[in-house]
Design a protein around this motif. Structure first.
Motif, PDB file in Angstrom:
ATOM      1  N   ALA A   4      -6.911   5.943  -9.402  1.00  9.91           N
ATOM      2  CA  ALA A   4      -5.635   6.324  -8.801  1.00  9.91           C
ATOM      3  C   ALA A   4      -4.469   5.822  -9.653  1.00  9.91           C
ATOM      4  N   VAL A   5      -3.336   6.509  -9.549  1.00 11.77           N
ATOM      5  CA  VAL A   5      -2.121   6.113 -10.258  1.00 11.77           C
ATOM      6  C   VAL A   5      -1.090   5.691  -9.215  1.00 11.77           C
ATOM      7  N   LEU A   6      -0.804   4.416  -9.164  1.00 13.39           N
ATOM      8  CA  LEU A   6       0.122   3.893  -8.173  1.00 13.39           C
ATOM      9  C   LEU A   6       1.561   4.089  -8.625  1.00 13.39           C
ATOM     10  N   PRO A   7       2.497   4.110  -7.697  1.00 13.32           N
ATOM     11  CA  PRO A   7       3.913   4.210  -8.084  1.00 13.32           C
ATOM     12  C   PRO A   7       4.305   3.041  -8.983  1.00 13.32           C
ATOM     13  N   GLY A   8       5.135   3.332  -9.946  1.00 13.21           N
ATOM     14  CA  GLY A   8       5.601   2.287 -10.850  1.00 13.21           C
ATOM     15  C   GLY A   8       5.826   2.827 -12.239  1.00 13.21           C
ATOM     16  N   LEU A  63       0.845  -1.191   0.000  1.00 11.03           N
ATOM     17  CA  LEU A  63       0.000   0.000   0.000  1.00 11.03           C
ATOM     18  C   LEU A  63       0.885   1.246   0.000  1.00 11.03           C
ATOM     19  N   TYR A  64       0.305   2.382  -0.270  1.00 12.36           N
ATOM     20  CA  TYR A  64       1.072   3.619  -0.376  1.00 12.36           C
ATOM     21  C   TYR A  64       0.342   4.760   0.328  1.00 12.36           C
ATOM     22  N   GLU A  65       1.133   5.685   0.817  1.00 12.75           N
ATOM     23  CA  GLU A  65       0.558   6.967   1.227  1.00 12.75           C
ATOM     24  C   GLU A  65       0.102   7.676  -0.038  1.00 12.75           C
ATOM     25  N   SER A  66      -0.802   8.635   0.092  1.00 13.37           N
ATOM     26  CA  SER A  66      -1.409   9.213  -1.101  1.00 13.37           C
ATOM     27  C   SER A  66      -1.240  10.722  -1.165  1.00 13.37           C
ATOM     28  N   THR A  67      -1.405  11.234  -2.377  1.00 13.15           N
ATOM     29  CA  THR A  67      -1.403  12.663  -2.650  1.00 13.15           C
ATOM     30  C   THR A  67      -2.378  12.926  -3.782  1.00 13.15           C
ATOM     31  N   SER A  68      -2.913  14.149  -3.827  1.00 13.00           N
ATOM     32  CA  SER A  68      -3.784  14.538  -4.935  1.00 13.00           C
ATOM     33  C   SER A  68      -3.049  15.423  -5.932  1.00 13.00           C
ATOM     34  N   ASP A  69      -1.728  15.557  -5.763  1.00 11.93           N
ATOM     35  CA  ASP A  69      -0.902  16.376  -6.650  1.00 11.93           C
ATOM     36  C   ASP A  69      -0.292  15.500  -7.742  1.00 11.93           C
ATOM     37  N   PRO A  70      -0.700  15.654  -9.011  1.00 13.91           N
ATOM     38  CA  PRO A  70      -0.177  14.806 -10.083  1.00 13.91           C
ATOM     39  C   PRO A  70       1.099  15.344 -10.735  1.00 13.91           C
ATOM     40  N   SER A  71       1.672  16.397 -10.178  1.00 14.95           N
ATOM     41  CA  SER A  71       2.806  17.038 -10.851  1.00 14.95           C
ATOM     42  C   SER A  71       4.028  16.128 -10.951  1.00 14.95           C
ATOM     43  N   GLY A  72       4.098  15.093 -10.127  1.00  9.92           N
ATOM     44  CA  GLY A  72       5.241  14.191 -10.202  1.00  9.92           C
ATOM     45  C   GLY A  72       5.111  13.140 -11.275  1.00  9.92           C
ATOM     46  N   LEU A  73       3.970  13.056 -11.931  1.00 10.95           N
ATOM     47  CA  LEU A  73       3.761  12.052 -12.964  1.00 10.95           C
ATOM     48  C   LEU A  73       4.357  12.506 -14.293  1.00 10.95           C
ATOM     49  N   VAL A  74       4.647  11.549 -15.141  1.00 13.61           N
ATOM     50  CA  VAL A  74       5.168  11.859 -16.465  1.00 13.61           C
ATOM     51  C   VAL A  74       4.564  10.893 -17.471  1.00 13.61           C
ATOM     52  N   VAL A  75       4.219  11.427 -18.638  1.00 13.92           N
ATOM     53  CA  VAL A  75       3.743  10.578 -19.727  1.00 13.92           C
ATOM     54  C   VAL A  75       4.971   9.953 -20.389  1.00 13.92           C
ATOM     55  N   SER A  76       5.140   8.662 -20.189  1.00 13.19           N
ATOM     56  CA  SER A  76       6.280   7.976 -20.793  1.00 13.19           C
ATOM     57  C   SER A  76       6.138   7.911 -22.302  1.00 13.19           C
ATOM     58  N   ARG A  77       4.950   7.590 -22.740  1.00  8.33           N
ATOM     59  CA  ARG A  77       4.692   7.480 -24.176  1.00  8.33           C
ATOM     60  C   ARG A  77       3.262   7.894 -24.470  1.00  8.33           C
ATOM     61  N   GLN A 129     -10.788  10.086 -36.979  1.00 13.69           N
ATOM     62  CA  GLN A 129     -10.840   9.544 -35.624  1.00 13.69           C
ATOM     63  C   GLN A 129      -9.418   9.430 -35.090  1.00 13.69           C
ATOM     64  N   VAL A 130      -9.227   9.911 -33.880  1.00 12.46           N
ATOM     65  CA  VAL A 130      -7.922   9.849 -33.224  1.00 12.46           C
ATOM     66  C   VAL A 130      -8.004   8.835 -32.099  1.00 12.46           C
ATOM     67  N   VAL A 131      -7.174   7.829 -32.171  1.00 13.60           N
ATOM     68  CA  VAL A 131      -7.073   6.843 -31.105  1.00 13.60           C
ATOM     69  C   VAL A 131      -5.807   7.163 -30.318  1.00 13.60           C
ATOM     70  N   GLU A 132      -5.947   7.386 -29.028  1.00 13.84           N
ATOM     71  CA  GLU A 132      -4.795   7.731 -28.191  1.00 13.84           C
ATOM     72  C   GLU A 132      -4.565   6.656 -27.137  1.00 13.84           C
ATOM     73  N   LEU A 133      -3.323   6.302 -27.015  1.00 16.59           N
ATOM     74  CA  LEU A 133      -2.902   5.408 -25.943  1.00 16.59           C
ATOM     75  C   LEU A 133      -1.869   6.164 -25.116  1.00 16.59           C
ATOM     76  N   VAL A 134      -2.222   6.468 -23.886  1.00 15.24           N
ATOM     77  CA  VAL A 134      -1.360   7.252 -23.000  1.00 15.24           C
ATOM     78  C   VAL A 134      -0.788   6.328 -21.930  1.00 15.24           C
ATOM     79  N   VAL A 135       0.523   6.313 -21.815  1.00 12.71           N
ATOM     80  CA  VAL A 135       1.209   5.460 -20.842  1.00 12.71           C
ATOM     81  C   VAL A 135       1.913   6.365 -19.839  1.00 12.71           C
ATOM     82  N   ILE A 136       1.558   6.240 -18.572  1.00 10.27           N
ATOM     83  CA  ILE A 136       2.036   7.163 -17.546  1.00 10.27           C
ATOM     84  C   ILE A 136       2.871   6.421 -16.515  1.00 10.27           C
ATOM     85  N   THR A 137       3.974   7.038 -16.125  1.00  7.27           N
ATOM     86  CA  THR A 137       4.837   6.520 -15.073  1.00  7.27           C
ATOM     87  C   THR A 137       4.708   7.391 -13.832  1.00  7.27           C
ATOM     88  N   ASN A 138       4.623   6.752 -12.683  1.00  4.30           N
ATOM     89  CA  ASN A 138       4.633   7.463 -11.406  1.00  4.30           C
ATOM     90  C   ASN A 138       5.957   7.154 -10.712  1.00  4.30           C
TER      91      ASN A 138
END
Length: 632
Positions: free
Chosen positions: A454-458, A367-381, A395-404
Motif C-alpha cells: 500500500a502507498v500511504l499519504p505523505g 490510520l487512513y481510509e483506503s482506495t484502490s485508485d492510484p490516479s492521485g499518486l505522482v512520481v516525484s522523482r 543494466q538499468v537501475v531504477e529508483l522510483v520515489v512516489i508521493t501520495n
C-alpha cells in the motif's frame, strides 16, 4: 530550466554531504509490513588483531569529527546532526553515556573502518588513515566522558588498584592487567571494566562489589579508561553542555550481577539486576482521512530484541482513540512499536528504543481510509542509473520515489492484485528488486510488474529500487511507458563515449562523482501514458576495455541525491553482479579491439578517472593480450 538547475545542484550536493554520514537498509521486522528495525542496535563486530600503534589522539579526532561525523551524529554526538532528520533510522547517539559505556573502542573502530551500509554508515577505510580512525574513536568516547568522574576515580584507584596495576596503570604485579596496553584495552568496554572490578577476575583479581559503592565503581572505571584513551576537554564548550560535578552514579553503569565471576579473558557484557524494569506505553489512534474512528479498534504492542520478537500485547482503544499498555517490561535497546489493523492494512507507529531513565513512551498511530485508485499518486522523482556489467548487456537501475498527496491510502483491489503497476521497456529481462521478489510482494504483469504494498499519504514516503537488463551493443532505442506522471526524471550515463539523445531530457552536463565523470540528463513534467524515451549509441564500455572501480561505485549512486540510493543501491548491485575485469582476453576479438581499449584507458587516466595503480596494472595486462593476439 531554472528548476532543472536547482534539481541538479540539489541532487549532487546533497549526495556529497551524505557521503560522510551515517546512513540504513534495515532488517525486516514483522507487522506492520515493510517496517524495518535499525540494525545499528546490533553489537558491532571487531577487526581481529586491530589496535592503535600509538595512543589515540582525541584532539586530532576532534578536528576530523565535524566534517566526517557531525552532519549525522551531531556536534555533541546525540544523533541530532543537520542530516539526521533526513535518514530513515536515527543515527546512533554515540555521545550518550549509556551507549558508550557498552561499546569497546575496537567495536567503534571496526564500524568506522568497515562501515555498515545496511545501517547507512559509510566506511572510512579509504578516507582516513588507520591512526586517524582511532583518533576519531577516541574523540567519540570523549563526548560522553565526565572529567569530574575521572578525577574522583584517581583516589579510588590509588587506594585499591595501584599496588598491583601500578601508579601509571602499567601492571606491576604478576598477572595484573596493563591498562596502558592498547592491544588489551581496545577490546574492553566500560561495562567490562566495571564488571571485573565488582566481581573480580579469576584468583588474582579480588572482587570489590562489597567494598565500593556504585559511584566509586563508575569513577575508577572512568579513570582506568583514561590510561588508554585520554579524554578530550574543550574549554570552549557552551555552558549549556558543561558537565556538572556529580556525587551520584550515572544510571548507565548500574551495578552488575555479582553472582558470576568473569574469567580473565571474558568479553561478555555484565548482567543487570534481576529485578525487571517496567514502563508504560500510550498513544492515540487518529484517522488521517478525517473520518470517524471505527469502534472496537485493537492495538498491538510489539517489542523486538534485534529481529527476535520478545513482546506481543493487545489492548482495545477507547472511543477517543487513546490506548495504554502498563507495566511493560523494559529492556535496554529493545525496540517497541504499536500497530492497528484496519480494512486489511496494518498501520504502525514510529518505533522507540528503551533507554535508562525513561519510563513512559508515546506511540501515536495514524490510520487512513483506503482506495484502490492510484490516479492521485505522482512520481516525484525517477532516477535511472545505466550500467554495463558485461559485454552486449546494459543494466538499468531504477529508483522510483512516489508521493501520495491525498488523504487516502492506495491499496490493492483484491488479495492477489497489486496496488501499483509498473511498465518495463520491451525486451527487459532479469528483473530483480532490492526488497522482495516476484511471487511474494511483487506480481508479474503483461509488460511489467505490480507491487502489492500500500502507498500511504505523505511526501516521498514510497521508494522502490529495482533493476533489469536490456541487450546493448552499439545502439538502443529505450522506451518505458509511464503508469504515473513523473515530476522529474534523472538519468546518469557513463561519460566514456556513449551518446544519449531525447526530446524529453536536457543534458545537465558532466558530473564528477567520486572521481568518475558521468553525464546527467534531466526531464520534467512527464505525464501518465507517456513513455520515457531516448536513443543510446556508442561502443559498449567493456568492449572498449574500461571498467569502473568498485571503490568509486558507492559514491556514484550518491549523485542520485537519496540516502537510500547512496547506502543501498550499490551494495545490492555488487551482491548481484560479478563485474568482469577489463583485461579478460575473451572480450577482445582483434588487435584493434585491444588498441581501442588502451586508448580509452589512456584517455580515462588523463581525465583523472582511473588511479595510477589501476592504470599501470590494466595497461600492462592489455599489452600482454595485444601481444598474444598479434602472435596468432
Amino acid at each position: 530550466m531554472k528548476k532543472s538547475l536547482l534539481l541538479i545542484a540539489g541532487s549532487v550536493s546533497f549526495a556529497l554531504v551524505l557521503a560522510g554520514c551515517t546512513l540504513s537498509l534495515a532488517e525486516d521486522v514483522p507487522p506492520p509490513p515493510g517496517y524495518e528495525a535499525p540494525t545499528y542496535l546490533d553489537v558491532p563486530e571487531v577487526i581481529e588483531g586491530a589496535f592503535p600503534a600509538s595512543l589515540p589522539n582525541a584532539a586530532n579526532g576532534a578536528a576530523l569529527y565535524p566534517e566526517r561525523c557531525a552532519p549525522c551524529h551531531g556536534d555533541l554526538g546525540l544523533g541530532d546532526g543537520p542530516q539526521a532528520s533526513q535518514l530513515p533510522v536515527p543515527p546512533a547517539a554515540i555521545g550518550n553515556f549509556e551507549l558508550a559505556s557498552q561499546r569497546s573502542p575496537a567495536q567503534w573502530y571496526a564500524m568506522v573502518t568497515n562501515g555498515k551500509i545496511e545501517s547507512f554508515m559509510p566506511p572510512f577505510s579509504e578516507g582516513l588513515t588507520d591512526q586517524e580512525r582511532w583518533d576519531v574513536v577516541a574523540y567519540a568516547f570523549s563526548l560522553s566522558a565526565q572529567p569530574e568522574l575521572i578525577d574522583a576515580g584517581a583516589s579510588v584507584y590509588d587506594a585499591n588498584c595501584a599496588e598491583c596495576h601500578g601508579v601509571n596503570g602499567e601492571g606491576n604485579a604478576e598477572g595484573a592487567t596493563d591498562f596502558t596496553s592498547q592491544e588489551v584495552m581496545v577490546g574492553r568496554s566500560d561495562l567490562d571494566i566495571a564488571a571485573a572490578t565488582l566481581n573480580g577476575v579469576g584468583s588474582g583479581m579480588p572482587a570489590y562489589g562489597d567494598e565500593l559503592d556504585d559511584f566509586s565503581i563508575q569513577a575508577v572505571t572512568a579513570f582506568v579508561r583514561s590510561f588508554s584513551l585520554l579524554p578530550y576537554v574543550d574549554d570552549g564548550l557552551p555552558e549549556s553542555v558543561a558537565i556538572e560535578p556529580t556525587t551520584e552514579p550515572t544510571a548507565a553503569i548500574a551495578r552488575p550481577d555479582v553472582s558470576e565471576t568473569p574469567s580473565a579473558d571474558t568479553t561478555e557484557q555484565p548482567q543487570f539486576s534481576d529485578e525487571p524494569l517496567t514502563g508504560e506505553f500510550r498513544g492515540i489512534v487518529a484517522n488521517g482521512s478525517g473520518g470517524e474512528l471505527p469502534a472496537n479498534l485493537k492495538v498491538t504492542l510489539y517489542g523486538y530484541d534485534h529481529t527476535t520478537e520478545a513482546v506481543v500485547l493487545t489492548a482495545q482503544a477507547r472511543p477517543d482513540g487513546s490506548f495504554v499498555f502498563r507495566d511493560v517490561e523494559l529492556v535496554p535497546e529493545r525496540l517497541y512499536f504499536a500497530t492497528v489493523d484496519y480494512q486489511g492494512q496494518v498501520y504502525g507507529s514510529d518505533f522507540v528504543i528503551a533507554d535508562f531513565g525513561t519510563m513512559e513512551y508515546d506511540l501515536p498511530v495514524t490510520l487512513y481510509e483506503s482506495t484502490s485508485d492510484p490516479s492521485g499518486l505522482v512520481v516525484s522523482r525517477m532516477h535511472l542509473f545505466l550500467e554495463f556489467p558485461e559485454p552486449d548487456l546494459m543494466q538499468v537501475v531504477e529508483l522510483v520515489v512516489i508521493t501520495n498527496p491525498t488523504n487516502l491510502a492506495v491499496v490493492p483491489a483484491g488479495q492477489t492484485m497489486p496496488a501499483l503497476e509498473f511498465s518495463l521497456p520491451e525486451g527487459a529481462e532479469n528483473l530483480a528488486f532490492q526488497e522482495g521478489e516476484l511471487g511474494d510482494r511483487f506480481v508479474t504483469l503483461a509488460g511489467g510488474f505490480g507491487d502489492t504494498r500500500a502507498v500511504l499519504p505523505g511526501s516521498e514516503d514510497y521508494q522502490l529500487l529495482f533493476a533489469y537488463t536490456l541487450p546493448y551493443t552499439r545502439r538502443l532505442e529505450f522506451a518505458q511507458p509511464l503508469d504515473m506522471g513523473a515530476e522529474a526524471v534523472i538519468v546518469f550515463l557513463p561519460a566514456d563515449g556513449l551518446t544519449l539523445k531525447s526530446d524529453q531530457l536536457t543534458d545537465g552536463g558532466p558530473q564528477d562523482l567520486g572521481g568518475l565523470v558521468y553525464e546527467m540528463y534531466v526531464g520534467e513534467g512527464l505525464t501518465q501514458g507517456d513513455a520515457l524515451a531516448f536513443s543510446l549509441s556508442g561502443r559498449h564500455p567493456l568492449a572498449g576495455g574500461f571498467s569502473i572501480s568498485s571503490d568509486t561505485r558507492s559514491l556514484l549512486l550518491g549523485g542520485l541525491g537519496l540516502a537510500l540510493a547512496l547506502a543501498g543501491a550499490w551494495l545490492w548491485l555488487r551482491e548481484r553482479n560479478s563485474i568482469a575485469g577489463p583485461a579478460d582476453e575473451e572480450e577482445f576479438e582483434t588487435p584493434e579491439d585491444v588498441m581501442d581499449a588502451i586508448i580509452a584507458l589512456d584517455e580515462a587516466y588523463e581525465r583523472g578517472e582511473v588511479t595510477e595503480a589501476d592504470y599501470s596494472s590494466e595497461r600492462s595486462e592489455l599489452k600482454s593480450i595485444l601481444a598474444e593476439l598479434l602472435d596468432e
